[in-house]
Design an enzyme around this catalytic site. Structure first.
Site, short mmCIF file in Angstrom:
data_model
loop_
_atom_site.label_atom_id
_atom_site.label_comp_id
_atom_site.label_asym_id
_atom_site.label_seq_id
_atom_site.Cartn_x
_atom_site.Cartn_y
_atom_site.Cartn_z
N LYS A 191 5.02 3.99 0.31
CA LYS A 191 5.61 5.26 0.75
C LYS A 191 5.48 5.45 2.25
CE LYS A 191 2.75 7.74 -1.67
NZ LYS A 191 1.96 6.64 -2.25
N ARG A 205 2.21 15.99 -5.17
CA ARG A 205 1.51 15.06 -6.06
C ARG A 205 1.21 15.68 -7.40
NH1 ARG A 205 -0.88 11.63 -1.66
NH2 ARG A 205 -1.62 9.75 -2.63
N ARG A 234 -4.59 -3.87 2.62
CA ARG A 234 -4.14 -2.83 3.56
C ARG A 234 -5.20 -2.63 4.65
NH1 ARG A 234 -1.83 3.02 1.93
NH2 ARG A 234 -3.78 3.29 0.78
N ARG A 292 -9.70 1.19 4.45
CA ARG A 292 -10.10 2.57 4.15
C ARG A 292 -11.12 2.58 3.01
NH1 ARG A 292 -4.49 5.65 3.34
NH2 ARG A 292 -5.59 6.41 1.52
N ARG A 329 -7.58 6.18 -8.51
CA ARG A 329 -6.39 6.82 -7.94
C ARG A 329 -5.14 6.51 -8.76
NH1 ARG A 329 -6.69 4.56 -2.17
NH2 ARG A 329 -4.88 5.86 -1.70
P1 ADP Z 1 1.46 4.14 0.38
O1 ADP Z 1 1.76 5.02 1.55
O2 ADP Z 1 2.45 4.30 -0.74
O3 ADP Z 1 0.06 4.30 -0.10
P2 ADP Z 1 1.62 1.90 2.27
O4 ADP Z 1 2.94 2.10 2.94
O5 ADP Z 1 0.40 2.22 3.04
O6 ADP Z 1 1.61 2.63 0.84
O7 ADP Z 1 1.55 0.38 1.77
C1 ADP Z 1 0.40 -0.14 1.10
C2 ADP Z 1 0.11 -1.56 1.60
O8 ADP Z 1 1.14 -2.45 1.17
C3 ADP Z 1 0.06 -1.68 3.12
O9 ADP Z 1 -0.89 -2.66 3.44
C4 ADP Z 1 1.48 -2.14 3.49
O10 ADP Z 1 1.50 -2.90 4.70
C5 ADP Z 1 1.84 -3.01 2.29
N1 ADP Z 1 3.27 -2.96 1.93
C6 ADP Z 1 4.13 -1.90 2.04
N2 ADP Z 1 5.36 -2.22 1.58
C7 ADP Z 1 5.28 -3.50 1.14
C8 ADP Z 1 6.23 -4.41 0.52
N3 ADP Z 1 7.50 -4.05 0.26
N4 ADP Z 1 5.77 -5.64 0.21
C9 ADP Z 1 4.48 -6.01 0.46
N5 ADP Z 1 3.56 -5.21 1.02
C10 ADP Z 1 3.94 -3.97 1.35
P1 ADP Z 2 -1.99 6.75 -0.49
O1 ADP Z 2 -0.69 6.78 0.24
O2 ADP Z 2 -2.70 5.47 -0.37
O3 ADP Z 2 -1.91 7.26 -1.89
P2 ADP Z 2 -2.72 9.13 0.97
O4 ADP Z 2 -3.08 8.86 2.36
O5 ADP Z 2 -1.39 9.69 0.67
O6 ADP Z 2 -2.98 7.79 0.19
O7 ADP Z 2 -3.79 10.10 0.31
C1 ADP Z 2 -5.18 9.84 0.40
C2 ADP Z 2 -5.94 10.90 -0.40
O8 ADP Z 2 -5.70 12.20 0.17
C3 ADP Z 2 -5.53 11.04 -1.86
O9 ADP Z 2 -6.17 10.10 -2.70
C4 ADP Z 2 -5.97 12.48 -2.15
O10 ADP Z 2 -7.38 12.56 -2.31
C5 ADP Z 2 -5.63 13.19 -0.84
N1 ADP Z 2 -4.26 13.75 -0.87
C6 ADP Z 2 -3.21 13.38 -0.09
N2 ADP Z 2 -2.12 14.09 -0.39
C7 ADP Z 2 -2.48 14.96 -1.39
C8 ADP Z 2 -1.79 15.95 -2.15
N3 ADP Z 2 -0.49 16.22 -1.96
N4 ADP Z 2 -2.51 16.63 -3.09
C9 ADP Z 2 -3.81 16.40 -3.30
N5 ADP Z 2 -4.50 15.46 -2.63
C10 ADP Z 2 -3.86 14.75 -1.68
#
Ligand code: ADP
Ligand code: ADP
Ligand code: ZN
Length: 214
Positions: free
Chosen positions: A13, A88, A127, A160, A171
Site C-alpha cells: 500500500k 482499517r 522491509r 521496524r 497483524r
Molecule cells: P504496506 O504499506 O502495505 O505495509 P509496503 O509498501 O511497505 O507495504 O511494502 C512492504 C514491503 O514489500 C516493502 O519492503 C516493499 O519494498 C516491498 N514491496 C512492495 N511492493 C512489492 C512488490 N510488488 N513486490 C515485491 N515487494 C514489494
Molecule cells: P503496515 O502498512 O505495515 O500495515 P502501518 O504503518 O500502516 O503498517 O501501521 C502500523 C501500525 O499503526 C498498525 O499495526 C496499527 O497499530 C497502527 N495503525 C495505523 N493505521 C491505523 C488505523 N487506521 N487504525 C488503527 N491503527 C492504525
C-alpha cells in the site's frame, strides 16, 4: 482525486500510495507514519498509540478517526489525497463516509492490493524503513542504492519492531478480522478496484493507473 489503499500489512500500500501521490500531485496520508512521527516526538498521541502498535493491535478508533479527519481537513488536501492505512475498521470507514457526505464529497476509488498471507511474511522480513523520512525499501525486491542507507535522505534504514515475524502474524489476524470486511464495504459503494499485488511493483502501479486514468 481521493483514493483509499486497502490490503494486508506489507501488501505494498505504502509503496503504491507514494507513486500515486507523486503522479497526481496529491498528499500521501499514512496513519502509520503519523503515529510513528508522534511516537518519535514524544507527544500524548504517540504515547497512546505505541503500546497498541508494538503488540500488532489497532490503535482505538476514537483516537484514530479524529486524527485522520483533522489531517484531511488541512489546506493541502483540498484537491484530494491518497489514504494509506485508513480506514482499517468498519466504524472508521463509516465515519469517513459521513464526514465526506456532510461536505457533499465522496471518495473516488478504493484500491485493494491483493497479496496472500504466505507472501506477506517474506515481504515484511525484508522491509527496511528509514528512521527519518519513513521511506521503505526491500532488501531483495526494492533495495536502496547503498545498503542500510536511505536514497531519499541519507539516514539509517531499520527493520521496524512490528515487522518481526511474531508481530506480523498478529497483524495478519487483525487484518482478516477487522480490515478485510472493508473490501465488501467499498464494493457495495461501487468504488472498489482490485489489483494483483504479487506482481513486480512497477507492474502493480501500471495496473492501478490503468483504472484511475492518466
Ligand atoms: P504496506 O504499506 O502495505 O505495509 P509496503 O509498501 O511497505 O507495504 O511494502 C512492504 C514491503 O514489500 C516493502 O519492503 C516493499 O519494498 C516491498 N514491496 C512492495 N511492493 C512489492 C512488490 N510488488 N513486490 C515485491 N515487494 C514489494
Ligand atoms: P503496515 O502498512 O505495515 O500495515 P502501518 O504503518 O500502516 O503498517 O501501521 C502500523 C501500525 O499503526 C498498525 O499495526 C496499527 O497499530 C497502527 N495503525 C495505523 N493505521 C491505523 C488505523 N487506521 N487504525 C488503527 N491503527 C492504525
Ligand atoms: Zn529517509
Amino acid at each position: 482525486m481521493k483514493i483509499i489503499m486497502l490490503g494486508a500489512p506489507g501488501a505494498g500500500k505504502g509503496t503504491q500510495a507514494k507513486k500515486i501521490a507523486e503522479k497526481y500531485g496529491i498528499p500521501h496520508v499514512s496513519t502509520g507514519d503519523i503515529f510513528r512521527a508522534n511516537i518519535k516526538g514524544g507527544t500524548e498521541l504517540g504515547k497512546k498509540a505505541k503500546s497498541y502498535m508494538d503488540q500488532g493491535q489497532l490503535v482505538p478508533d476514537d483516537v484514530t478517526i479524529g486524527m485522520l479527519l483533522d489531517r484531511i481537513s488541512q489546506a493541502d488536501c483540498e484537491n484530494g489525497y491518497v489514504l494509506d492505512g485508513f480506514p482499517r475498521t468498519i466504524p472508521q470507514a463509516k465515519s469517513l463516509t459521513d464526514a465526506l457526505n456532510a461536505r457533499g464529497e465522496k471518495m473516488d476509488y478504493a484500491v485493494d492490493v491483493d497479496v496472500p498471507d504466505e507472501a506477506i511474511v517474506t515481504r515484511m522480513g525484508g522491509r527496511r524503513a528509514c528512521v527519518k523520512c519513513g521511506a521503505t525499501y526491500h532488501v531483495a525486491f526494492n533495495p536502496p542504492k547503498a545498503e542500510g542507507v536511505c536514497d531519499a535522505c541519507g539516514d539509517t534504514l531499520v527493520l521496524r519492531d512490528d515487522d518481526k515475524p511474531e508481530t506480523v502474524q498478529k497483524r495478519l489476524t487483525v487484518y482478516h478480522d477487522q480490515t478485510q470486511p472493508l473490501i465488501d464495504y467499498y464494493r457495495n459503494e461501487g468504488i472498489l478496484v482490485a489489483v494483483d499485488g504479487t506482481k513486480e511493483l512497477n507492474q502493480v502501479f501500471t495496473d492501478i493507473i490503468a483504472v484511475l486514468g492518466a
